[in-house]
Design an enzyme around this catalytic site. Structure first.
Site: not given
Ligand code: GLC
Ligand code: CA
Length: 541
Positions: A98, A194, A249, A318-319
């Site tokens: 990540d 991310d 992402e 995981h979100d």
């Molecule tokens: C992304 C991650 C999430 C995190 C956020 C801030 O969306 O998937 O889990 O809280 O970024 O880094």
């Protein structure tokens, strides 16, 4: 179409904190991940994406990094990481990590310096202002935090312990690229990048009256004008120099944007996670799924990307809460809906990602009390909603429907205490249904969710049409049925999934050979609730 290893891969996302604890402290760790590689290999996984394992005060479970080149103490050492990488490679798998570069932790030395004084050389590495704007953080509450020492505010799109880096500053970018390449030189196989659609901030015509109602900052900071040159530089200085896999992402990125984001000519990533049908940050408690909308959005991405770039396919991460508990039915049709939704997304064109526990149909946690939750976003939500006058019970209803902790409960390996995740009380309670819902119980059952996943992966490995073939939506006259074909010059496959809890009439095609089904007995004239079937079809030239 260009063939690539990452197009043919099946990826698996590991949330290390919850995957496997190797030393009995209740926290998952890298040695724990290494101890389960045989399981992943047997499942048929090619690529593992591991969520942040860097040094971090864990305000957001590792997404707040205080040292990009150290491993979190609780997860192990750099030797453990190197060992994990080696073990992954030994098994012919790949490891992607990540990359969190929209922000750091407020405990990162860069921020410590930045906040130390207004004329510190790193002051401009973050975003400081005399007056805050009325932007709301993605995690609730104001997006600006006042710093008493220097009497200015800093911007944080996420928690206040996650200050945003100033991507306009070339020194920041240079420091990040060096770090990115350091890991690539170590031999990792790529990155999940991310929150990358947020790095560019648009400060033009933003109201700065702090007393007006909050406006969600992230809407103005998702994929805004001017982000592409930054992404292009990132790609050219790092990713482009290696044969790796990158997945961004990309909340807020639309199909129309894919040329700039993921096309083979000018894309900045190999693929992106899109959130059009999953609403990454929406916080309403709506249950179920509008299949018509799902078909429209997923098909639009399939056709929009076809021949131009590549999709990243997923239904969990995981979100998000668990799919079987939100889109499906985790009581009456637990096994059926877990497998039907799996079948729906898995055979589309793109690289499928499986989130840990999804392959055994893990469900939402039954947590009733706010104290049982751990997630910073969940606690912020509670705090700020209560502050605006929302009743406790109503906030809890919202949290029970949307909390990120639902997908973060310990992985359920067997029926022993804490699901075999740890010998100690885990950092987040195990779901009590681990007594029957676990890997061990499903391993040898040919009709389990796990066996269904194994079969899906096997099919995708053995039929090239399922990787590279064209996608076409097939309408069967039932709102809840999501069906499509994959086709190339040699083969054609039909995927039919009933994503609702009502049976519907449907005549099985005469020229189809059944390859996979989630019911033991097939009725040629109807689809049962949450029934899924995959047929090999005759090609009519
Ligand atoms: C992304 C991650 C999430 C995190 C956020 C801030 O969306 O998937 O889990 O809280 O970024 O880094
Ligand atoms: Ca541990």
């Amino acid at each position: 179409m260009n063939k690539k290893w990452w197009k043919e891969a099946v990826a698996y996302q590991v949330y290390p904190r919850s995957f496997k604890d190797s030393n009995g402290d209740g926290l998952g760790d890298l040695a724990g991940v290494a101890s389960k590689l045989d399981y992943l290999q047997e499942l048929g996984i090619n690529v593992i994406w591991i969520c942040p394992m860097y040094q971090s005060p864990n305000d957001d479970n590792g997404y707040d990094i205080s040292d990009y080149q150290e491993i979190l103490d609780e997860f192990g050492t750099m030797e453990d990481f190197d060992h994990l990488l080696e073990e992954v490679h030994k098994r012919g798998m790949k490891l992607i990590i990540d990359l969190v570069i929209n922000h750091t932790s407020d405990e990162h030395p860069w921020f410590q310096e930045s906040r130390s004084s207004k004329d510190n050389p790193k002051r401009d590495w973050y975003i400081w202002r005399d007056e805050p704007t009325n932007w709301e953080s993605i995690f609730g509450g104001p997006a600006w935090e006042y710093d008493k020492e220097t009497k200015q505010y800093y911007l944080h799109l996420f928690s206040k312990k996650q200050p945003d880096l100033n991507w306009e500053n070339p020194e920041v970018r240079k420091a990040l690229y060096e770090m990115v390449n350091w890991w690539l030189d170590k031999g990792i196989d790529g990155y999940r990048v991310d929150a990358i659609s947020h790095i560019k901030k648009d400060f033009s015509d933003m109201p700065d009256d702090a007393h007006r109602a909050f406006i969600p900052a992230w809407e103005k900071m998702m994929n805004v004008e001017g982000i592409q040159p930054l992404l292009a530089e990132l790609r050219d200085e790092t990713f482009a120099k290696y044969d790796i896999m990158t997945v961004g992402e990309a909340n807020g990125v639309k199909v129309d944007d894919i040329g700039e984001w993921i096309s083979e000519e000018d894309g900045k990533f190999n693929m992106v996670f899109q959130f059009e049908d999953m609403g990454l940050w929406n916080a309403d408690s709506k249950h179920g799924i509008d299949v018509r909308r799902l078909k429209e959005i997923r098909s639009r991405w399939q056709k929009g990307v076809e021949g131009k770039g590549w999709n990243a396919l997923f239904i969990e991460n995981h979100d998000k809460p668990r799919v079987v508990s939100t889109w499906g039915n985790d009581r009456q049709y637990w096994r059926e809906s877990a497998t039907a939704f799996a079948c729906m997304y898995f055979f589309m064109q793109g690289t499928p990602f499986i989130y840990q526990g999804q392959e055994i149909g893990m469900t939402n946690a039954p947590f009733e009390e706010i104290e049982h939750y751990n997630d910073v976003r969940t606690h912020n939500l509670y705090f700020y909603k209560r502050q605006t006058g929302m009743m406790h019970d109503d906030v809890m209803t919202l949290i029970k429907a949307t909390s990120r902790d639902h997908s973060r409960t310990p992985m359920q390996w067997d029926a022993s205490p804490h699901g075999g995740f740890s010998t100690a009380e885990p950092w987040l309670r195990a779901n009590p249904n681990h007594s029957w819902l676990n890997v061990e119980a499903q391993k040898n059952d040919p009709h389990s969710v796990l066996s269904f996943y194994k079969q899906m992966i096997w099919l995708r490995k053995h039929m090239e049409v399922l990787v590279y073939g064209r996608y076409n939506l097939v309408e069967m006259g039932h709102e809840s049925v999501f069906a499509y074909t994959r086709e190339d010059e040699h083969e054609k496959v039909l995927v039919v999934t009933n994503l609702g809890q009502h049976a519907c009439w449907w005549d099985e095609p005469e020229d189809g050979t059944l390859l996979l089904a989630n019911y033991k007995v097939i009725d040629p004239n109807q689809l049962y609730p949450y029934e899924a079937r995959v047929y090999k079809m005759k090609l009519h030239q």
